[in-house]
Design a protein around this motif. Structure first.
Motif, short mmCIF file in Angstrom:
data_model
loop_
_atom_site.label_atom_id
_atom_site.label_comp_id
_atom_site.label_asym_id
_atom_site.label_seq_id
_atom_site.Cartn_x
_atom_site.Cartn_y
_atom_site.Cartn_z
N THR A 159 9.10 58.05 73.07
CA THR A 159 10.02 59.14 72.77
C THR A 159 9.36 60.29 72.02
O THR A 159 9.91 61.38 71.96
CB THR A 159 11.18 58.64 71.89
OG1 THR A 159 10.63 58.14 70.67
CG2 THR A 159 11.96 57.55 72.60
N TYR A 207 8.19 52.44 70.84
CA TYR A 207 9.29 53.40 70.77
C TYR A 207 8.76 54.80 70.50
O TYR A 207 9.16 55.77 71.15
CB TYR A 207 10.28 52.99 69.67
CG TYR A 207 11.26 54.10 69.31
CD1 TYR A 207 12.32 54.39 70.17
CD2 TYR A 207 11.10 54.85 68.16
CE1 TYR A 207 13.19 55.42 69.88
CE2 TYR A 207 11.96 55.89 67.85
CZ TYR A 207 13.02 56.17 68.72
OH TYR A 207 13.87 57.18 68.44
N GLU A 208 7.83 54.90 69.54
CA GLU A 208 7.29 56.22 69.19
C GLU A 208 6.49 56.80 70.36
O GLU A 208 6.54 58.00 70.64
CB GLU A 208 6.43 56.12 67.92
CG GLU A 208 7.27 55.87 66.68
CD GLU A 208 6.45 55.82 65.39
OE1 GLU A 208 5.22 55.69 65.47
OE2 GLU A 208 7.07 55.89 64.32
N VAL A 246 8.08 49.42 66.94
CA VAL A 246 8.01 50.81 66.50
C VAL A 246 7.01 51.59 67.34
O VAL A 246 7.31 52.68 67.83
CB VAL A 246 7.66 50.89 65.00
CG1 VAL A 246 7.44 52.34 64.58
CG2 VAL A 246 8.76 50.25 64.17
N ASN A 255 9.35 60.39 69.00
CA ASN A 255 10.04 60.37 67.71
C ASN A 255 9.27 59.51 66.72
O ASN A 255 8.32 58.82 67.07
CB ASN A 255 11.44 59.81 67.86
CG ASN A 255 12.34 60.74 68.64
OD1 ASN A 255 12.03 61.93 68.77
ND2 ASN A 255 13.42 60.20 69.18
N THR A 256 9.73 59.57 65.49
CA THR A 256 9.14 58.72 64.46
C THR A 256 10.19 57.73 63.97
O THR A 256 11.33 58.11 63.76
CB THR A 256 8.67 59.57 63.27
OG1 THR A 256 7.83 60.61 63.78
CG2 THR A 256 7.89 58.73 62.27
N ALA A 257 9.77 56.46 63.80
CA ALA A 257 10.67 55.47 63.21
C ALA A 257 10.07 55.03 61.87
O ALA A 257 8.99 54.45 61.83
CB ALA A 257 10.85 54.28 64.14
N GLU A 258 10.77 55.37 60.80
CA GLU A 258 10.31 54.97 59.47
C GLU A 258 10.83 53.57 59.17
O GLU A 258 12.02 53.31 59.32
CB GLU A 258 10.82 55.94 58.41
CG GLU A 258 9.99 57.20 58.28
CD GLU A 258 10.43 58.03 57.11
OE1 GLU A 258 11.59 57.88 56.67
OE2 GLU A 258 9.63 58.84 56.63
N ALA A 265 11.29 66.36 68.31
CA ALA A 265 10.95 65.08 67.69
C ALA A 265 11.91 64.78 66.56
O ALA A 265 12.28 65.67 65.80
CB ALA A 265 9.51 65.12 67.18
N THR A 267 13.21 61.86 63.41
CA THR A 267 12.79 60.71 62.61
C THR A 267 14.00 59.81 62.39
O THR A 267 15.04 60.28 61.93
CB THR A 267 12.25 61.18 61.26
OG1 THR A 267 11.13 62.01 61.49
CG2 THR A 267 11.83 59.99 60.41
#
Lengths: 368, 273, 288, 341
Positions: free
Chosen positions: D50, D46-47, D43, D52-55, D22, D24
């Motif tokens: 994937t 997307y999260e 966001v 992943n994290t989008a800040e 994962a 960010t």
């Protein structure tokens, strides 16, 4: 400044009252001051003397009553239109003005021409011996010098009435005495009506034509210094003004125009006092005797004197006199006696522990 | 006028002054009151006069995540910047107030300089400089930037208070055997407490309202409230902005009340009670 | 200013004349590290980007073009006028706070400080509503027949002064009040007894003795006003163009950091020169 | 962000299909409802896709561009949401990567008109257009074309509000470029345009707004009757309670204002995936319905009333963004000297 047209005005308070919230600072007060008179308002702090002075000055308003200066009701006249001079306790010299500027301030306010201001200022600065300090700032003067500036500043406008708020309080003792003489001399020369507030009884006694003793917003007694000193109207005045021995007595009988008294706690001792309306057998009275009116002797004095026996317990040398405390059997408060110092310490001094008779002439006592 | 019942005459000057005081505070409060009123409006757009009241913008404020998180961060930064300013500013103020040096004015001028710097310029300059130092967009950068603008307030107010208080108390303490640090801790510090407090409040207020410096250091963890408010109102303008403004004011008011409770607000103007 | 007091003490001229300034070291170092160096760095960068000849041109441009000279003059004028307005409006409030508040003092101080806590954007917005043509003030004045057509305050520079004074006057009040606090009331009474009217007593005694507070307040107000642009941007319909506003334009519109830095440096220099003169003037007066 | 390059290196080493790592990434967004729609429509998917994290950083383009420029080797931002003028700066200063269909497959669904103005360094993601907003009770017959609107100010038909020089990204295009275009004047010949503006100002029927919300305040408070504004904002305001507000595009058409997206140079390559998710049909549809702006994926279908309100990108006028950024210093200077006093 010492003009031929020097004027002074009578001041009169008629039923003047002042309260601050719940606190009554001044009960209805009536007082007439003659033109040229020097009157001291004397009392402990919080007695209303400062409030009275500030009401005369117009710095404090009255709740009721009126203030007269000369033949004018000034109750609602603002301070700057009352034609007064005032010396404050801390002098309140303007710190941003030089000595000369301070003194000139009042003249400028009266829109006097510049040239004349200079002349007047120069004259009074000379009078208070500050000529070489004319351009100094107040912060760089000694206490006595500041006092003179304050006095000069208040007198240069030739006020009808001069108000002094504890004028000597910040001076040390020696300076204070010098200044007292100077002040009295200047006041007498100018003949300005003067009202002084003080808590210092000596100052009041030595300067005033008349003393007004106040306590808790009440006027207790007004009169010439000698009169107040010798014949205090009540216990407070007698205690506040000078030292006083208060002897609690009971009236045991009457003997012609005299009352026979028995001091409380002293068995076998008898005192006498002049009869006065309202004194009857069985009542309690207080005799007030000034310490300097009392003498001491080893032997019992004759019956023309009032006398009580006791033992010397303390001694203090006061310069001009010796002070002794004499304890009597059965009485808690000792009697204070001042005895003139003779100049020979050894001969003048009495020993602690000696048995003595304290005695005084009945003219020297006051029945309260 | 001879009435023995004469009452105190109305003081026209004082009445005029009081009228003016009321007018002045009306002037001071007016735009704020308008904002507070709008925060309770029911409309999405601001119209005058307000017709319906509601709390929906407060609800919106609570729901909009960046408002609350940036508010918390802003408070942290304000406190941190104030503390840092006190630590380095108080010694400077004390030294300047008592220094006999002929350079004292020049140093004072220098220390007050950040006040007149357009902060947007300072902000961008600091961004490149701190990035070069490796600090970049970080919490420490924000605190350092805010300290630069807070510092003059602490120095100015503490110096003003310290100059007014005389030396005698410190001298008395020295004669009583206190060492330099003891004098500082037990005498000097309590004497200038009012100045420090007033300065710290100013510093925190300046920090809470600072946009131009915070702007360049705003990232996911370092967004201050004014930056978020700006971003919000650039894209929409509903009374949620008024609501968060009102909330910010309330927080500050609580801060003031605590000060009042602890030491009294009159210290801000150096009043002795 | 009160800083001057330290100079009434006997001076010992030793060494570099820096005695007693040791305590300022942390603050001085801090500001050199995080105020001076970033600005110097910024200026140098702007030179490198545009070539040094062009950067010099910026200064030449600023001081030869009558338009920019006018802007510089206006910047100082707006600050000066705002400072004067703040003194006139703020002094009576400070006087009232110190001399006439019994118990209500804390509340008034609270009201005084509270506006400082509302975001500047919101306060400006409040003025936009209040001063609008159909806003409450204009409407009330119309209703009372005091004016016969809606006010156009928002279109005039007057609204800028509303905004600036509103933001800065509390600083002035607080500065004056804290000095006025130490002026002995009996000095005013003495002046009254000596025949001064209340007005003259104020003018000759109270006012001169509170100059330290006025100067402190003026410095803060003048400098803050010199550096601010949001009010000029949002009120007055763009009629008051000052140096900080031009700097803002260079960032937001033109992206010319070099010219922005040039104007920033000039502004800072002018402000510091004014500040230094103020401090010197007060010191020269020598009392306080 | 320093740990990120390390993570990136690790993920390359462990490359093959490893969704276990994962990551960010940092993306930017405009504030308010825009940001909320951004989180929800871009966001979140997307999260979800994937792990992943989008800040999300809320703020303004000039802030982000400066932050990247200050840390070009280790930028604090990976995906940059931007406006045209600051996008041009980012391109000129080499802060962003060129974008291709290989990295962002959904770019194929975006008409070339949306990528060409960015020279391939990013794409438009949604857009608005400037037109005229007016109060129907005070302006019964709004002018049909732009030139008539400007002349109506001088003639005193209404009090108009225009963006002042300090409103970035609106004044240069919707007002100034618009005037140059209508008057047929080259962009570097400012005199005629400034004269026209001065004439409008001198008529006393012109006010300026200096932020987007001041416009609405002015119209409601009676400070102005009509003025240049953006479609999306105007409709939101109308729907939000300003009933008397109406909006239209005068002839020869509105002026486009696009939001663009760019991948930051030296930022995480995960940024490409984020942009790809963002450009998908479902994400774009979601976003347009939330904020009421037209988007760029050509498959998107708009519901009513959006469908009748949004302009086609073919009908709006595209300002010469590159040309504007060259003459901007001159425009600002001339404005200050003439209109601004």
């Amino acid at each position: 400044m010492v003009n031929s047209d020097t004027h002074s005005a009578p001041v009169s308070l008629r039923g003047v009252t002042r309260t601050f919230g719940d606190h009554v600072a001044l009960h209805p007060m009536t007082l007439d001051i003659q033109a040229g008179e020097f009157v001291s308002l004397l009392g402990p702090s919080g007695c209303g003397k400062t409030t009275t002075l500030r009401i005369v000055a117009g710095l404090e308003s009255t709740d009721a009553g009126s203030v007269w200066i000369g033949n004018r009701d000034v109750t609602h006249v603002s301070p700057n239109r009352r034609g007064l001079g005032m010396v404050f306790q801390n002098y309140a010299l303007f710190p941003h003005m030089s000595v000369a500027e301070n003194i000139a301030f009042g003249l400028e306010m009266s829109r006097m021409p510049k040239a004349e201001i200079e002349t007047q200022v120069a004259r009074i600065i000379d009078m208070v011996h500050l000529s070489q300090f004319a351009d100094r700032m107040p912060a760089k003067l000694s206490g006595g010098q500041q006092q003179r500036v304050a006095l000069a500043r208040s007198l240069v406008t030739n006020p009808a009435v001069l108000l002094l708020d504890e004028p000597m309080a910040a001076l040390d003792k020696n300076l204070r005495e010098t200044m007292q003489y100077e002040l009295r001399q200047i006041q007498e020369t100018l003949g300005t009506t003067t009202i002084m507030v003080t808590h210092d009884q000596e100052e009041a006694l030595s300067l005033s034509d008349r003393i007004v003793v106040m306590d808790k917003g009440h006027l207790l007694q007004a009169g010439a210094p000698q009169e107040i000193y010798d014949a205090p109207a009540n216990r407070f005045v007698s205690e506040f003004l000078g030292a006083s021995n208060l002897i609690e007595c009971e009236v045991t009988g009457l003997d012609g125009d005299e009352a026979v008294l028995s001091p409380r706690g002293m068995s076998g001792v008898t005192l006498r006092a002049a009869m006065r309306p309202g004194i009857a057998a069985g009542e309690a009275v207080t005799l007030s005797v000034r310490p300097e009116r009392i003498s001491m002797s080893q032997a019992q004095p004759d019956s023309s004197h009032q006398a009580v026996p006791g033992t010397i317990v303390t001694h203090v040398f006061r310069g001009a006199s010796h002070a002794y405390q004499i304890r009597m059997n059965g009485v808690e408060t000792p009697i204070l006696v001042y005895e003139q110092a003779t100049g020979h310490p050894e001969t003048g001094k009495r020993n602690i522990g000696s048995k003595v008779w304290a005695h005084w002439a009945s003219e020297g006592q006051t029945v309260l | 006028m001879s009435g023995s019942h004469s009452v105190r005459r109305p003081d026209l000057g004082l009445i005029a002054l009081k009228v003016y005081v009321v007018a002045f505070f009306a002037f001071l409060m007016a735009p704020i009151v308008v904002v507070v009123i709008y925060s309770f409006s029911d409309m999405a757009y601001t119209t005058w006069p307000i017709t319906d009241l509601s709390l929906r913008w407060y609800q919106r404020m609570l729901e909009y995540r960046p408002f609350m998180s940036s508010l918390a961060f802003s408070l942290q930064v304000a406190v941190a910047a104030a503390v840092l300013s006190i630590l380095i500013g108080v010694p400077a103020a004390l030294a300047l107030a008592r220094s006999g040096s002929r350079y004292a004015e020049a140093v004072m001028t220098f220390l007050l300089a950040p006040l007149s710097m357009p902060m947007i310029l300072l902000g961008v300059a600091l961004l490149y400089y701190l990035s070069w130092m490796g600090l970049g967009v970080s919490k420490l950068s924000v605190v350092l930037g805010h300290t630069v603008v807070s510092l003059p307030y602490i120095i100015r107010t503490v110096a003003a208070v310290y100059i007014q208080s005389g030396r005698s108390q410190e001298e008395a303490a020295t004669i009583l055997g206190a060492g330099r640090w003891q004098v500082f801790w037990h005498v000097t510090l309590p004497m200038v407490r009012a100045g420090i407090l007033a300065g710290a409040i100013f510093a925190m207020l300046i920090s809470l309202d600072n946009l131009p410096i915070s702007f360049f250091f705003a990232g996911p963890d370092t967004n201050t409230l004014p930056v978020v408010m700006l971003a919000y109102q650039q894209n929409q303008f509903d009374p949620a902005i008024a609501a968060i403004s009102t909330t910010q004011t309330v927080i500050a008011v609580i801060m003031l009340l605590i000060v009042q409770r602890l030491t009294g607000l009159h210290h801000i103007i150096g009043q002795k009670r | 200013m009160s800083l001057a007091e330290s100079h009434t003490r006997p001076k010992r001229r030793v060494g570099w004349g820096l005695q007693g300034l040791g305590g300022t070291l942390p603050a001085v170092i801090f500001l050199i590290a995080f105020f001076v160096l970033p600005l110097v760095d910024n200026t140098i960068n702007s030179f490198e980007n545009d070539g040094s000849a062009a950067a010099i041109d910026n200064y030449v441009r600023l001081f030869t073009d009558s338009y920019y000279i006018e802007v510089i003059a206006r910047t100082l004028w707006v600050s000066l006028l705002s400072t004067l307005i703040c003194i006139v409006l703020g002094y009576p409030i400070a006087y009232y706070l110190v001399r006439h508040t019994e118990g209500s003092g804390a509340f008034l101080i609270f009201l005084l400080v509270a506006p400082l806590m509302t975001s500047i954007i919101m306060r400006t917005y409040g003025w936009q509503i209040l001063l609008a043509r159909n806003g409450p003030i204009s409407n009330w004045l119309l209703d009372f027949g005091l004016i016969d057509r809606p006010l156009a305050t928002l279109r005039s520079p007057v609204s800028v002064y509303f905004g600036v004074v509103h933001i800065l006057v509390p600083y002035m009040v607080i500065s004056i009040a804290s000095v006025l606090q130490s002026v002995d009331r009996r000095l005013e009474e003495a002046a009254l007894i000596l025949g001064a009217s209340r007005w003259r007593a104020f003018w000759r005694v109270t006012l001169p003795l509170s100059t330290a507070g006025i100067v402190t307040g003026s410095i803060i107000v003048f400098m803050l006003c010199n550096g601010s642009f949001l009010t000029m941007l949002l009120l007055g319909n763009g009629s008051v163009v000052t140096l900080p506003l031009l700097i803002y334009q260079q960032f937001i519109l033109v992206n010319d950091a070099g010219f922005a830095a040039t104007m920033g440096n000039v502004l800072l220099f002018l402000a510091l020169a004014c500040l230094y003169l103020q401090l010197r003037t007060v010191r020269g007066r020598g009392h306080v | 962000m320093k740990t990120r390059s390390l993570l990136l290196a690790m993920s390359i080493v462990a490359s093959a299909g490893a969704s276990a790592h994962a990551e960010t990434i940092s993306v930017t967004a405009f504030g308010g409802a825009w940001e909320q729609a951004f989180r929800e429509c871009y966001v979140a998917p997307y999260e979800a896709a994937t792990g992943n994290t989008a800040e999300v950083t809320v703020g303004s383009p000039s802030q982000w561009v400066n932050q990247i420029a200050a840390n070009p080797q280790d930028p604090p931002i990976d995906v940059l949401v931007n406006l045209m003028d600051t996008a041009a700066v980012a391109i000129k200063d080499g802060l962003v990567d060129p974008m291709t269909v290989e990295q962002v497959p959904n770019l194929a669904k975006v008409p070339a008109a949306f990528t060409e103005p960015l020279q391939g360094y990013g794409t438009v993601i949604n857009f608005g257009a400037a037109g005229l907003g007016y109060m129907t009770d005070r302006v019964p017959n709004p002018p049909a074309d732009w030139m008539a609107f400007f002349d109506g100010i001088i003639a005193g038909d209404y009090v108009a509000t225009l963006p002042g020089i300090n409103v970035g990204s609106t004044t240069p295009t919707a007002l100034l470029w618009n005037l140059f275009d209508l008057m047929g004047v080259p962009l570097d010949k400012t005199d005629a345009v400034m004269e026209k503006l001065v004439a409008m100002k001198d008529s006393g029927n012109l006010v300026f707004y200096n932020d987007m919300n001041q416009y609405l305040t002015q119209l409601q408070s009676g400070e102005a009757d009509i003025g240049i504004y953006w479609d999306g904002r105007a409709w939101t305001a109308k729907d939000g309670g300003i009933d008397k507000l109406n909006f239209y595009y005068p002839q020869p058409g509105g002026i486009i204002s696009p939001s663009v997206i760019q991948k930051v140079k030296n930022g995480s390559d995960e940024g490409w995936n984020f942009i790809n998710v963002l450009l998908s049909k479902s994400s774009q549809e979601c976003f347009s319905q939330k904020v009421g702006y037209p988007v760029v994926n050509q498959d998107v279908v708009y519901p009513e009333p959006l469908a009748s309100r949004v302009p086609s990108y073919k009908d709006v006028r595209w300002p010469d963004f590159a040309g504007i950024s060259k003459v901007m210093p001159e425009w600002v200077d001339q404005w200050n000297r003439t209109v601004g006093r």
